[in-house]
Design an enzyme around this catalytic site. Structure first.
Site, PDB file in Angstrom:
ATOM      1  N   THR A 247      60.126  62.047  44.512  1.00 24.93           N
ATOM      2  CA  THR A 247      59.884  61.893  45.951  1.00 24.93           C
ATOM      3  C   THR A 247      59.740  60.432  46.335  1.00 24.93           C
ATOM      4  OG1 THR A 247      58.697  64.008  45.818  1.00 24.93           O
ATOM      5  CG2 THR A 247      58.487  62.777  47.877  1.00 24.93           C
TER       6      THR A 247
ATOM      7  N   TYR B 219      57.519  65.837  32.523  1.00 25.26           N
ATOM      8  CA  TYR B 219      58.059  66.257  33.816  1.00 25.26           C
ATOM      9  C   TYR B 219      59.410  66.917  33.569  1.00 25.26           C
ATOM     10  CZ  TYR B 219      59.800  65.577  38.668  1.00 25.26           C
ATOM     11  OH  TYR B 219      60.337  65.747  39.923  1.00 25.26           O
TER      12      TYR B 219
ATOM     13  N   LYS C 288      54.593  69.028  34.146  1.00 25.05           N
ATOM     14  CA  LYS C 288      54.947  69.438  35.496  1.00 25.05           C
ATOM     15  C   LYS C 288      56.237  70.250  35.400  1.00 25.05           C
ATOM     16  CE  LYS C 288      56.657  67.807  39.963  1.00 25.05           C
ATOM     17  NZ  LYS C 288      57.155  66.657  40.749  1.00 25.05           N
TER      18      LYS C 288
ATOM     19  N   ILE D 250      51.883  69.212  41.411  1.00 22.85           N
ATOM     20  CA  ILE D 250      52.408  67.957  41.949  1.00 22.85           C
ATOM     21  C   ILE D 250      53.370  68.375  43.042  1.00 22.85           C
ATOM     22  CG2 ILE D 250      53.735  65.875  41.454  1.00 22.85           C
ATOM     23  CD1 ILE D 250      52.608  65.950  38.623  1.00 22.85           C
TER      24      ILE D 250
END
Length: 295
Positions: free
Chosen positions: A48, A136, A164, A207
């Site tokens: 992001t 991630y 994540k 997240i």
């Protein structure tokens, strides 16, 4: 390793000026806005945050600003991502120098990897930093995954403390939990429509990109769940869902930035080649935010 990732952690957008430079004053404003709305951590320079757009110097500058403005009120998780192992290690070292609390390490991109190569990648990064590491997995973006069995192997490494999961595959999320049960390893949901479900499965939090636009609402999912208000947490999840679904209108993270602009936070545009939403898409997004009581 005593660090425990938990709660709602926005992967913070990177505010940019009209000429595409990092906007330090706006980042400081965003940091305070998100903390004041009750988020439980900050994650600069993730997907992001357009991590791919910045060199090492800009990376350090952005982290310095976030750490300085956060002032220890919540943990700071820095994205440390590159195609090669050596450059990922270099970023991890920069993050440590900036004083972050943990790093989130995305699987490498473009290069297809076996699960053994995925394991060795994270093992090498872990051996070269004392920071807690959040794996991630964003297979839809990278076409590389971290299989549950690989995550369980990595969970045995002391400073790899969580993962994540942005696959959108809830069976995958549950397998992470099942195979690491009883270990110092924590699952964080990376799909904003599945936060409540993940908490029910024992996840430690999320997240959540939509927390940039709706920080209080997203934090409510976690806070109400922890307080035992399951119905309230579920209602907050349902209320958040239209915003996440609206993200499909543009190239990520354009909808997130546009939503913040509509709320009065002048975070600027995404860097090219990402384009602005079309006028009719902006109108649809505005209606979503109005229905969510965000405007």
């Amino acid at each position: 390793m005593g660090f425990t990732p938990k709660g709602i952690i926005p992967p913070v957008i990177t505010p940019l000026t009209k000429d595409g430079k990092f906007n330090e004053p706006m980042m400081r404003k965003v940091v305070n806005h998100l903390i004041d709305k009750g988020v439980h951590g900050l994650f600069p320079l993730g997907t992001t945050g357009e991590f791919y757009a910045f060199d090492h110097g800009e990376y350090r500058y952005i982290l310095d600003v976030v750490v300085d403005e956060t002032k220890g009120r919540v943990p700071v998780y820095a994205g440390a991502t590159h195609i090669t192992t050596r450059e990922t290690v270099a970023q991890a070292k920069i993050a440590a120098e900036a004083g972050v609390d943990a790093i989130s390490v995305l699987t490498t991109m473009f290069v297809s990897q076996t699960q053994e190569e995925v394991y060795q990648f994270y093992k090498t990064v872990a051996e070269n930093t004392e920071l807690p590491i959040i794996i991630y997995n964003n297979k839809p973006k990278t076409n590389v995954t971290v299989a549950p069995a690989t995550a369980a192997r990595l969970a045995e490494i002391d400073n790899i403390v969580g993962i994540k999961d942005s696959t959108g595959d809830f069976t995958n999320t549950c397998e992470y939990r099942r195979l690491t049960k009883g270990m110092n390893f924590h699952v964080l949901m990376g799909r904003d429509t599945l936060i409540f479900a993940a908490l029910c499965c024992g996840a430690a939090g999320a997240i959540a990109s939509c927390a940039n636009v709706a920080p209080r609402l997203t934090a409510d999912i976690y806070d109400k769940f922890q307080a035992g208000d399951m119905q309230g947490a579920l209602e907050a999840q349902f209320k958040l869902a239209p915003l996440r679904l609206a993200c499909n209108m543009g190239t990520f993270p354009e909808v997130i930035k546009e939503g913040m602009m509509m709320e009065g936070l002048d975070v600027g545009k995404c860097l090219e080649p990402i384009q602005e939403l079309l006028p009719e898409e902006k109108e649809k997004l505005r209606k979503v935010l109005q229905e969510m009581d965000l405007l």
